[in-house]
Design an enzyme around this catalytic site. Structure first.
Site, short mmCIF file in Angstrom:
data_model
loop_
_atom_site.label_atom_id
_atom_site.label_comp_id
_atom_site.label_asym_id
_atom_site.label_seq_id
_atom_site.Cartn_x
_atom_site.Cartn_y
_atom_site.Cartn_z
N ASP A 733 18.80 -16.13 4.52
CA ASP A 733 20.09 -15.60 4.97
C ASP A 733 20.03 -15.48 6.48
O ASP A 733 19.20 -14.77 7.02
CB ASP A 733 20.33 -14.22 4.31
N GLU A 751 26.23 -15.79 6.36
CA GLU A 751 25.76 -14.55 5.74
C GLU A 751 26.86 -13.86 4.95
O GLU A 751 26.65 -13.42 3.82
CB GLU A 751 25.21 -13.60 6.80
N GLU A 752 28.04 -13.76 5.54
CA GLU A 752 29.14 -13.07 4.85
C GLU A 752 29.54 -13.79 3.56
O GLU A 752 29.83 -13.14 2.55
CB GLU A 752 30.35 -12.96 5.78
#
Length: 972
Positions: A733, A751-752
Site C-alpha cells: 500500500d 491507497e484510498e
C-alpha cells in the site's frame, strides 16, 4: 495520498509548424531565451553569404523549403496528471540550462586551438556538429569545403613548428570554456531534426564570422549543387583525420530529438520519420496516468516517468541512442584510417611542387567553421607576422578562377615534423581508448511481462509455514474466543461482557461510561449525561430524508452543527440514487447499520489498544467487530476524534466520516456507493473471518554499503493490478504516514481505492498512530467487497465482489497488505541525497522483513511505483530501492508499472544487467552514492544531465574494466 495543490491541469503549448501556428523568426529573441544573436563589428564581416535554402543537398529537417512542415523543435510539456503517466514541471529556464550542459561537452572538443581571427574576434559564433557525413552545409556549399581545407593546410616551415603543435594539443579542451563563455551556441539537441529558424541563425553566425569575399560565392545555385559532391569528397580527405580524432576526444552522446508526449506529432509531416525506431516513437505511446488526491494523501502511483526528468530518463536509457553512438564511433575510426593514407599522398605531392617552384609559398587562408570544426588539430598558432590573415577578395577570386588543386597550397612539411606528427597521433589514439558503452538488449515490443513467470513466484498459503495456535500475549491482543474459533462460524467476542478502559493507551469507545455529554435537566441546570444514550436516541429515529440523518448526527455533535457540511450526502441521496435505491437505503441498509452500530458494547467487549509509535504489537479482531466499529465511524460517534491541532488524537488519522459527507466532488457519490455496498453485504450476512493488524518498528537495519546479498527474482509487467494479480503475495500500500490518506475525505488514488474496496482497512485509522521512519503497518485477512474502474476523477464503483481468497488456520483471508509511506520530495534532486536513499531503503526493508521466517516461506512482494506521482519520486530509483530492500529481506519481487511498458523494459534490463554481473546489494548501493556525488550534488539545474540507469550501466562497466587491470581500484 494526494496529488496536492500543485497538480493542476496543464495545456499543451502550440508546436511550431502545426496548423495555424508559424515558427517565430530567428531574430525574435523572446522565442529563444538566452540565445540572442551576436553580431560582430561590420569591419570584421564586410561580406555576408547565404546558402540557398532550396539547395537539394540540404538535409531535410535541418534547413530547406519545409518551413511549413512540423519541425523537430519539441518543447517540454507541463505535467499532465492523466491515467497512465505523470510528468513533472519543467521551466524554460531549466530547459535552457539543461541543453547548455548537454551541448557544452561535445562542443568543447570542436573549438579551434588557434585564434584564427586577429581582427578582434573574441568569441566563436557557432560551433558546427561533429557528424561529418550528415552536415547540411558540407553537402550544399562547395566554397565552405574549400575554405575548410585551406584552413587545414596552413603550416609553417620552421622546425619549431612541430614543437608548438605538440605543446598546443592539450589546449583543445582547456581553451574551450573561455571561447564558449558567451558564444551564440545552438542549444537544441544535436539531432537530424533542427528547425529552419534554428538553422538560419547558424548560417547567419557563420556569415558574420567570414571577413573575406570568396570567388565561388557568385556561382549559381545549380552550379553549387552540381559541384558539391566532388568538391566535398576532395576537401574532406585531410580534415577527416583530425575530425575523427576529436570526435573520440569529445565522446559525444546524442540526445533524443523527441519528448515523451511529442512522438505522434513528429511522426506526421516530417521526412525523418523513417529514422525513428519503434522504441523511439513509443516513448509516449502509453496513455498517461491521472493522479488526483487531496492534501492528506499526496501519495500517488507513477509511471514512470513521473516527471519531466523521467521522460528524460527514458530518452537517456533508450538503447536506440546508444546504438547510434556506436555507429558514429565506428565511422570516425574508419575515417581516421582512410585519411591517414591520404595525408601521406598529399605530403608527397607537396614536396614535389615545393622543389619545382624553388621558393617558399606563404599563403594565408581564412578558416570558416561552417563544415568541419574538427580540423583544428592541424592548426597551431604561428609566430610573428605569419599569424595575420590579410587575404583580400581579389586573391580569393584568383584562387577560385584557377580552380587549382587544394594540395597546391600546402607548405612544405619537414620530414622531422612528419615523424613527430605521426608519433603524436599514435600517442593520442592510445590515450583515447574508451570503455565501450553498455547497450541494454533489445526486448520484444509485444511482451506484456518480463522476467520470472508469475506462476513460479511464492504465494501464500502454499509457501507459508504452519501457523501456531492463536493465543493472546503481551505483544498480541486477540478480541475473540480462540477456543471457539471454527471455520464458517462467527467468532465469539472475548471477554463475554463489555470491559471499559478510558485512558491514553486504548481507544476511547462511544459506549464508554466515561463518554459524557453536557445536558440540561428539568430545572435547567447543566449536568453530565451519557453520550451513548444520546447516540442511541438519535439513531433509532427513522430516516426518510437525508436531512433526518444529518439532524441525528448533529444531535450528539452539537459543537460542529455550524461547521460540518452534508452536501455530498444530500446530493447522493436526492440526485444520484434512483427512487427505488433511495428507498432501499433508508428502509433497509441504514436501519441495519444502526443496529450493528448500537450493538458495539456487545460485539467489541475488550478495550482496543492504540498502536503507538515504537510499538511492536498486533491486534486480531473479527470481521463482525470491524463492521460494528465502521458503522459507528459512519455515524460519527467516536469521541475526541474531531478536534484538530494539538488535541489528544492529533497524531492519529480521522475516523469519523463527517468529511466524506461534505462538498460537491464527483468522487464522493462513488465512494458512498462503494461503502454502502460493504455495509449491505456485512449486514445481510455476517462475516466469519478474522483480521490482524501489526505495527512493526525496527531498530536494526542493514549496513547497506556492506550488504552482500544478491538480487532476488523479478517479474515485471505493465498489465494488471496489485490487488488483482498479486493474490497470495505481500501487497504494498503506497501509504500516507497517516494510514488511509484521504479515504474519509476527497482522496481517491492507490491507497484510498484499496481502503474502499477492502473497507476493513479503514478501521486501522482508529488505533494506528502516524508512522515513523522505521515503522510500517501490516494488515492480514481483509476481504475485498467491491470492484471498480478508473482512477481518481474517473473512479467508478462497478459491482459487488466475492472474494475467493483461501483462508489460513486463523480464519484470515490470505491477503497480506503492508502500508509503507514514502518521503515527499519537493525538489527532484533531493531524493538522491544518501540520507534520503537510506531512509527509503529502511522503510521498504521494514515493510518486507519478517524476522524469524525462513526465506523459502516468504511470499513475493507485489508492488509498483511507490512514492512517485505527487510525491515527486523517480520511478526508476524507487524500483531499484525496492529491489535492494527485497533482496536484503530475501523476497522476490512482482512489479506492476500500471500501463508503462517503457518502464517495464527499463526495470527488467537493469535487473538483468545487475544479476548477470553479480552485483550485490552493497555494490549497487555504492553506485547510488556515487551517482549523487558525481551527478547530483553540484548540479545547478532541476535534474542531472545523466540519468540514473545510464550512469549505472557506464559506472559498472567502467568498474569491471578497471578491476581487470592489476593494481586498479573499482571506483564503486
Amino acid at each position: 495520498m494526494s496529488a496536492g495543490p500543485g497538480c493542476e491541469p496543464c495545456t499543451k503549448r502550440p508546436r511550431w509548424g502545426a496548423a495555424g501556428t508559424s515558427a517565430p523568426t530567428a531574430s525574435d529573441s523572446r522565442s529563444f531565451p538566452g540565445r540572442q544573436k551576436r553580431v560582430l563589428d561590420p569591419k570584421d564581416a564586410p561580406v555576408q553569404f547565404r546558402v540557398p535554402p532550396s539547395s537539394s543537398a540540404c538535409v531535410s529537417g535541418r534547413a530547406g523549403p519545409h518551413r511549413g512542415s512540423v519541425t523537430s523543435f519539441v518543447f517540454k510539456q507541463k505535467p499532465i496528471t492523466t491515467w497512465m503517466d505523470t510528468k513533472g514541471p519543467k521551466t524554460a529556464e531549466s530547459e535552457s540550462k539543461e541543453n547548455n550542459n548537454t551541448r557544452t561537452d561535445p562542443m568543447m572538443s570542436s573549438v579551434q586551438k588557434d585564434n584564427f581571427y586577429p581582427h578582434k574576434v573574441e568569441k566563436l559564433g557557432n560551433v558546427p556538429q561533429l557528424n561529418l557525413d550528415k552536415s547540411p552545409t558540407e553537402k550544399s556549399t562547395p566554397y565552405l569545403n574549400q575554405q575548410q581545407t585551406a584552413g587545414v593546410c596552413k603550416w609553417h616551415s620552421a622546425g619549431e613548428r612541430a614543437e608548438q603543435l605538440s605543446a598546443s594539443e592539450p589546449s583543445a579542451v582547456t581553451q574551450a570554456p573561455k571561447q564558449l563563455s558567451n558564444a551564440n551556441i545552438d542549444q537544441s539537441p544535436p539531432t537530424d531534426g533542427h528547425s529552419d529558424t534554428d538553422h538560419e541563425e547558424d548560417r547567419d553566425n557563420q556569415q558574420f564570422l567570414t571577413p573575406v569575399k570568396l570567388a565561388n560565392a557568385k556561382q549559381t545555385v545549380g552550379d553549387g549543387q552540381a559541384r558539391s559532391n566532388c568538391k566535398c569528397s576532395a576537401s574532406c580527405q585531410c580534415g577527416q583525420d583530425c575530425a575523427g580524432c576529436q570526435r573520440e576526444e569529445a565522446d559525444v552522446i546524442p540526445e533524443s530529438p523527441l519528448s515523451d508526449v511529442g512522438a505522434e506529432d513528429i511522426g506526421t509531416g516530417s521526412k525523418n520519420d523513417n529514422k525513428l525506431t519503434g522504441q523511439e516513437s513509443g516513448l509516449g505511446d502509453s496513455p498517461p496516468f491521472e493522479k488526483e488526491s487531496e492534501p492528506e494523501s499526496p501519495m500517488d502511483v507513477d509511471n514512470s516517468k513521473t516527471s519531466c526528468q523521467d521522460s528524460e530518463a527514458d530518452e537517456e536509457a533508450s538503447p536506440v541512442f546508444d546504438e547510434q553512438d556506436d555507429q558514429d564511433d565506428r565511422s570516425s575510426q574508419t575515417a581516421n584510417k582512410l585519411s591517414s593514407r591520404q595525408a601521406r599522398e598529399v605530403d608527397g605531392d607537396l614536396r614535389k611542387r615545393y622543389l619545382t617552384k624553388g621558393s617558399e609559398i606563404r599563403l594565408h587562408f581564412q578558416f570558416e567553421g561552417g563544415s568541419n570544426a574538427g580540423t583544428s588539430d592541424l592548426n597551431a598558432k604561428p609566430s610573428g607576422n605569419s599569424s595575420s590573415l590579410n587575404v583580400d577578395g581579389r586573391s580569393s577570386k584568383q584562387h577560385g578562377k584557377r580552380d587549382s588543386k587544394i594540395t597546391d597550397h600546402f607548405v612544405r612539411i619537414p620530414k622531422s615534423e612528419d615523424k613527430r606528427k605521426e608519433q603524436c597521433e599514435v600517442r593520442h589514439q592510445r590515450a583515447e581508448r574508451k570503455i565501450p558503452k553498455y547497450v541494454p538488449p533489445n526486448l520484444p515490443p509485444d511482451k506484456k511481462w518480463l522476467g520470472t513467470p508469475i506462476e513460479e513466484m511464492r504465494k501464500m498459503p502454499r509457501c507459508g509455514v504452519r501457523l501456531p495456535l492463536l493465543r493472546p500475549s503481551a505483544s498480541h491482543t486477540v478480541t475473540v474466543r480462540v477456543d471457539l474459533l471454527r471455520a464458517g462460524e462467527v467468532p465469539k467476542p472475548f471477554p463475554t461482557h463489555y470491559k471499559d478502559l478510558w485512558d491514553n493507551k486504548h481507544v476511547k469507545m462511544p459506549c464508554s461510561e466515561q463518554n459524557l455529554y453536557p445536558v440540561e435537566d428539568e430545572n435547567g441546570e447543566r449536568t453530565a449525561g451519557s453520550r451513548w444514550e444520546l447516540i442511541q436516541t438519535a439513531l433509532l429515529n427513522k430516516f426518510t430524508r437525508p436531512q433526518n440523518l444529518k439532524d441525528a448526527i448533529l444531535k450528539y455533535n452539537v459543537a460542529y452543527s455550524k461547521k460540518w457540511d452534508f452536501t455530498a450526502l444530500v446530493d447522493f441521496w436526492d440526485k444520484v440514487l434512483e427512487e427505488a435505491e433511495a428507498q432501499h437505503l433508508y428502509q433497509s441498509i441504514l436501519p441495519d447499520m444502526v443496529k450493528i452500530a448500537l450493538c458495539l458494547p456487545n460485539i467489541c467487549t475488550q478495550p482496543i489498544p492504540l498502536l503507538k509509535q515504537k510499538m511492536n504489537h498486533s491486534v486480531t479482531m473479527s470481521q463482525e467487530q470491524i463492521a460494528s466499529l465502521l458503522a459507528n465511524a459512519f455515524f460519527c460517534t467516536f469521541p475526541r476524534r474531531n478536534a484538530k491541532m494539538k488535541s489528544e488524537y492529533s497524531s492519529y488519522p480521522d475516523i469519523n466520516f463527517n468529511r466524506l459527507f461534505e462538498g460537491r466532488s464527483s468522487r464522493k457519490p462513488e465512494k458512498l456507493k462503494t461503502l454502502f455496498c460493504y455495509f449491505r453485504r456485512v449486514t445481510e450476512k455476517k462475516p466469519t473471518g478474522l483480521v490482524t493488524f501489526t505495527r512493526q518498528s525496527l531498530e536494526d537495519f542493514p549496513e547497506w554499503e556492506r550488504c552482500d546479498k544478491p538480487l532476488t527474482r523479478l517479474h515485471v509487467t505493465y498489465e494488471g493490478t496489485i490487488e488483482g494479480n498479486g493474490r497470495g503475495m505481500l501487497q504494498v500500500d503506497f501509504a500516507n504516514r497517516f494510514v488511509g490518506g484521504g479515504v474519509t475525505g476527497a482522496g481517491l488514488v492507490q491507497e484510498e481505492i484499496r481502503f474502499l474496496i477492502n473497507p476493513e482497512l479503514i478501521v486501522s485509522r482508529l488505533f494506528t498512530e502516524v508512522l515513523d521512519h522505521n515503522e510500517c503497518l501490516i494488515i492480514t485477512g481483509t476481504e475485498q467487497y467491491s470492484e471498480y474502474t478508473g482512477y481518481a476523477e474517473t473512479y467508478r464503483w462497478a459491482r459487488s465482489h466475492e472474494d475467493g481468497s483461501e483462508k489460513d488456520d486463523w480464519q484470515r483471508c490470505c491477503t497480506e497488505i503492508v502500508a509503507i509511506d514514502a518521503l515527499h520530495f519537493r525538489r527532484y534532486l533531493d531524493q538522491f541525497v544518501p540520507e534520503k536513499v537510506r531512509r527509503e531503503l529502511n522503510k521498504a526493508y521494514c515493510g518486507f522483513l519478517r524476522p524469524g521466517v525462513p526465506p523459502e516461506n516468504l511470499s513475493a512482494v507485489a508492488t509498483g511505483n511507490w512514492g512517485c506521482g505527487a510525491f515527486g519520486g523517480d520511478a526508476r530509483l524507487k524500483a531499484l530501492i525496492q529491489l535492494l530492500a527485497a533482496a536484503a529481506a530475501e523476497r522476490d519481487v512482482v512489479y506492476f508499472t500500471f500501463g508503462d511498458s517503457e518502464l517495464m523494459r527499463d526495470i527488467y534490463s537493469m535487473h538483468t544487467f545487475l544479476t548477470e554481473r553479480k552485483l550485490n546489494v552493497g555494490k549497487v548501493y555504492r553506485l547510488l552514492l556515487r551517482y549523487y556525488r558525481e551527478e547530483c550534488r553540484d548540479c545547478s539545474s532541476p535534474g542531472p544531465d545523466t540519468k540514473l540507469y545510464p550512469f549505472i550501466y557506464h559506472a559498472a562497466e567502467s568498474s569491471a574494466e578497471t578491476s581487470d587491470q592489476p593494481g586498479q581500484r573499482t571506483g564503486t
